[in-house]
Design a protein around this motif. Sequence first.
Motif, PDB file in Angstrom:
ATOM      1  N   CYS A   1       0.826  -1.275  -0.102  1.00  0.00           N
ATOM      2  CA  CYS A   1      -0.117   0.104   0.091  1.00  0.00           C
ATOM      3  C   CYS A   1       1.095   1.412  -0.022  1.00  0.00           C
ATOM      4  N   ALA A   2       1.920   1.450   0.828  1.00  0.00           N
ATOM      5  CA  ALA A   2       2.844   2.335   0.718  1.00  0.00           C
ATOM      6  C   ALA A   2       3.533   2.773  -0.395  1.00  0.00           C
ATOM      7  N   TYR A   3       3.974   1.322  -1.170  1.00  0.00           N
ATOM      8  CA  TYR A   3       4.538   1.619  -2.503  1.00  0.00           C
ATOM      9  C   TYR A   3       3.710   2.104  -3.572  1.00  0.00           C
TER      10      TYR A   3
ATOM     11  N   ASN B   1       1.940   7.059  -6.683  1.00  0.00           N
ATOM     12  CA  ASN B   1       0.901   7.898  -7.114  1.00  0.00           C
ATOM     13  C   ASN B   1      -0.122   6.858  -7.825  1.00  0.00           C
ATOM     14  N   LEU B   2      -0.207   5.673  -7.248  1.00  0.00           N
ATOM     15  CA  LEU B   2      -1.446   4.884  -7.850  1.00  0.00           C
ATOM     16  C   LEU B   2      -2.531   5.173  -6.866  1.00  0.00           C
ATOM     17  N   VAL B   3      -2.430   5.501  -5.785  1.00  0.00           N
ATOM     18  CA  VAL B   3      -3.571   5.589  -4.962  1.00  0.00           C
ATOM     19  C   VAL B   3      -3.362   7.160  -4.030  1.00  0.00           C
TER      20      VAL B   3
ATOM     21  N   ALA C   1       4.600   5.594   3.449  1.00  0.00           N
ATOM     22  CA  ALA C   1       3.414   6.158   3.381  1.00  0.00           C
ATOM     23  C   ALA C   1       3.411   7.599   3.752  1.00  0.00           C
ATOM     24  N   ARG C   2       2.484   8.281   2.889  1.00  0.00           N
ATOM     25  CA  ARG C   2       2.625   9.745   3.301  1.00  0.00           C
ATOM     26  C   ARG C   2       1.377  10.397   3.638  1.00  0.00           C
TER      27      ARG C   2
END
Length: 113
Positions: free
Chosen positions: A37-39, A44-46, A61-62
């Motif tokens: 998820c972080a990747y 910028n896929l999610v 994760a940001r």
Amino acid sequence: MLERDAESVKNEMFASELLQMFGLPYIIAPTEAKAQCAYMEMTNLVDGVVTDDSDVFLFGARNVYKNIFDDRKYVETYFVKVSVELERELGLDRDKLIRMALLLGSDYTEGVR
């Protein structure tokens, strides 16, 4: 135990079938879901990561959304600017936070006494 595992597999298959029926894209993480998820957010896929586990920041994760599935009916949001403040005020960048988690203990290590 085998029954519980079989039920879990059935639920996961049902969830993937529902996602396919509604045309929603999804992936199955090859290993640790938080890392995946972080990747996906870093590339910028999610737009963010939904999790109640704060070590997702250690994976990069940001934008993290917490308590989405909680009955309290409010969502906590954490953004990368918080980690920028940590670095500026305490001198803790991501690498140092990872080292601190290893020393203090996390999902991956018991830490040092």
